[in-house]
Write an enzyme that holds these catalytic residues in place. Structure first.
Site, PDB file in Angstrom:
ATOM      1  N   ARG A 110       0.835  -1.204   0.000  1.00 10.17           N
ATOM      2  CA  ARG A 110       0.000   0.000   0.000  1.00 10.17           C
ATOM      3  C   ARG A 110       0.875   1.261   0.000  1.00 10.17           C
ATOM      4  NH1 ARG A 110      -4.881  -0.498   4.174  1.00 10.17           N
ATOM      5  NH2 ARG A 110      -5.553   1.310   2.934  1.00 10.17           N
ATOM      6  N   SER A 183     -12.276  10.979   0.450  1.00  9.36           N
ATOM      7  CA  SER A 183     -12.771  10.638   1.791  1.00  9.36           C
ATOM      8  C   SER A 183     -12.724  11.840   2.731  1.00  9.36           C
ATOM      9  CB  SER A 183     -11.971   9.464   2.381  1.00  9.36           C
ATOM     10  OG  SER A 183     -12.049   8.337   1.548  1.00  9.36           O
ATOM     11  N   ASP A 297     -15.291   3.249   2.068  1.00  2.64           N
ATOM     12  CA  ASP A 297     -15.140   2.020   2.845  1.00  2.64           C
ATOM     13  C   ASP A 297     -16.431   1.210   2.879  1.00  2.64           C
ATOM     14  OD1 ASP A 297     -12.468   2.187   3.403  1.00  2.64           O
ATOM     15  OD2 ASP A 297     -12.703   2.884   5.464  1.00  2.64           O
ATOM     16  N   LYS A 324      -6.629  -0.087  -1.246  1.00  4.66           N
ATOM     17  CA  LYS A 324      -6.904  -0.395   0.159  1.00  4.66           C
ATOM     18  C   LYS A 324      -6.166  -1.685   0.519  1.00  4.66           C
ATOM     19  CE  LYS A 324      -9.916   2.982   1.038  1.00  4.66           C
ATOM     20  NZ  LYS A 324      -9.823   3.926   2.178  1.00  4.66           N
ATOM     21  N   ARG A 328     -10.286  -3.467  -3.794  1.00  6.99           N
ATOM     22  CA  ARG A 328     -11.632  -3.847  -3.370  1.00  6.99           C
ATOM     23  C   ARG A 328     -12.635  -3.846  -4.510  1.00  6.99           C
ATOM     24  NH1 ARG A 328     -11.783  -0.691   2.464  1.00  6.99           N
ATOM     25  NH2 ARG A 328     -10.626  -2.301   3.598  1.00  6.99           N
ATOM     26  N   ARG A 369     -13.008  -6.180   5.154  1.00 13.13           N
ATOM     27  CA  ARG A 369     -14.264  -5.612   4.654  1.00 13.13           C
ATOM     28  C   ARG A 369     -14.884  -6.495   3.568  1.00 13.13           C
ATOM     29  NH1 ARG A 369     -15.118  -1.769   7.787  1.00 13.13           N
ATOM     30  NH2 ARG A 369     -13.533  -0.273   8.437  1.00 13.13           N
ATOM     31  N   LYS A 394      -8.792  -7.738  12.107  1.00 12.79           N
ATOM     32  CA  LYS A 394      -8.203  -6.419  11.880  1.00 12.79           C
ATOM     33  C   LYS A 394      -9.025  -5.323  12.532  1.00 12.79           C
ATOM     34  CE  LYS A 394      -6.907  -3.345   8.039  1.00 12.79           C
ATOM     35  NZ  LYS A 394      -5.513  -3.068   8.382  1.00 12.79           N
TER      36      LYS A 394
END
Length: 412
Positions: A110, A183, A297, A324, A328, A369, A394
């Site tokens: 990342r 965000s 998210d 992420k 995703r 997620r 997590k």
């Protein structure tokens, strides 16, 4: 009606840990999140010499305005993006010391380049050992004078948050000009929490002026995690249920509570009071086109329930979800296709068509997620399994047990 008590916000807990460590005095954090990410952050503070004392449902942190108590440390940031981005920034403010940071293979992939370049622009001696802009890295601290800088936060708002929180620890303060921002509600969380610790940031458009002078210790209550709440809100809308989450009401800091607005547009009933938020199913969900740039998210949550809508669901402006814990957007597309759902994707969008999903093993890519989102779909698709169900540790180690109880109540 089912009442669900959600664990503390990961984002709020991480910011509170940074601010408490930097403050003058001892701060108490009430109901902080206990998860792998926050444990990694707390462990990192301890390695840097900060004293952290645990009690049930609270943490006491002895702040050190002068920086870490040790002049050398090695910190492993695990999978935590906030840990990996915030702790090197905190260490950079130390008057002297050499601090090495590394992370998991997932976190090494990342990016954090815009943040480390900004720190270098402020005079910080920071070196990446491998790929530029990625962990591992070493900070040779000598304090930060401050000044003006320009930042592109179009990849992650955490870059801006780290620099905002650094500002009061610099000699002259910071003036940050932001060219791109994703965000944005997370930045509002940061500004509100900095005020709670005694610092007022002046915002003029996309320019932020942060005064020097440090933070003061406080007692801070961590609100429930709105991203985690999204799974239960979506589950209610999908299965004809009604769910209330206390502690996420009209005064909530987290922008991800706006996910309930998406569910309202799809047909659910939503009520928000000072005390909490309730989502009630009306028996059907309609499709929509929605920009989720500021609540990305929760994009996987919507993607997982989208096949059950009466018309296509198109989610736009979510390019940042590709950097992420995993990509995703592609993870959602791949798993939905494995379930027999028609999906189209582009660089920053995904379109999901109505269908009848079939059971499949969900490829999680180690992303909490992805697991929690597809657990919602699994309420309507018995037989769904996961290649790594444990990665929920997590942010929500007890997720599977809590969600199973929720599902059992609906079946009873």
């Amino acid at each position: 009606m089912t009442v669900i008590h959600i664990p503390g916000s990961k984002s709020v807990t991480a910011r509170a840990l940074f601010l408490a460590a930097a403050a003058n005095g001892t701060s108490t954090l009430l109901r902080p999140l206990a998860s792998d990410d926050t444990e990694g952050f707390t462990e990192g503070l301890t390695r840097l010499g900060y004293r952290v004392t645990r009690e049930p449902d609270r943490l006491h942190i002895e702040g050190r305005p002068g920086g870490p108590a040790v002049t050398g440390a090695e910190v492993h940031c695990r999978d935590g993006a906030t840990t990996a981005r915030f702790l090197p920034t905190l260490a950079a403010a130390a008057p002297c010391g050499t601090y090495r940071f590394d992370a998991s293979a997932q976190m090494r992939r990342r990016p954090l380049g815009p943040l480390t370049e900004a720190l270098r622009d402020l005079g910080v001696d920071l070196r990446h050992e491998g790929a530029e802009g990625h962990h591992p890295l070493t900070v040779r601290a000598s304090g930060v004078k401050g000044g003006e800088l320009t930042l592109n936060a179009g990849e992650s708002s955490q870059y801006l948050t780290a620099l905002l929180m650094l500002g009061p620890l610099t000699a002259e303060g910071l003036r940050i000009h932001v060219t791109e921002l994703v965000s944005a509600p997370y930045v509002e969380i940061t500004l509100a929490m900095m005020r709670s610790f005694g610092v007022d940031v002046v915002r003029e458009g996309n320019t932020f002026t942060v005064p020097p002078g440090g933070y003061r210790a406080t007692t801070y209550a961590v609100e429930p995690d709105a991203s985690t709440a999204s799974y239960f809100f979506a589950a209610a809308a999908l299965t004809g249920r009604e769910v209330t989450v206390p502690g996420l009401g009209t005064g909530a800091l987290q922008g991800d509570l706006r996910f309930t607005d998406v569910l309202r547009r799809m047909g659910a009933e939503v009520t928000t009071t000072d005390a909490g938020t309730t989502v009630r199913s009306t028996g059907a969900l309609s499709g929509l086109t929605v920009n989720m740039r500021d609540i990305s998210d929760t994009m996987p949550t919507l993607a997982a329930v989208a096949p059950f809508a009466s018309s296509p669901v198109r989610i736009e402006d979510v390019a940042n979800t590709r950097v992420k814990e995993c990509d995703r957007l592609e993870a959602c597309a791949r798993n939905l296709r494995a379930m027999g759902v028609t999906v189209h994707t582009g660089p920053d969008w995904i379109e999901i068509h109505p269908g009848t999903p079939r059971p499949a093993e969900i490829t999680t890519f180690g992303d909490h997620r992805v697991v929690m989102s597809f657990a919602v779909a699994a309420l309507r698709v018995p037989g769904v399994t996961y290649d790594d169900p444990g990665c929920v540790r997590k942010t929500f180690p007890e997720f599977h047990e809590v969600f199973a109880r929720f599902a059992a109540e609906g079946a009873g």
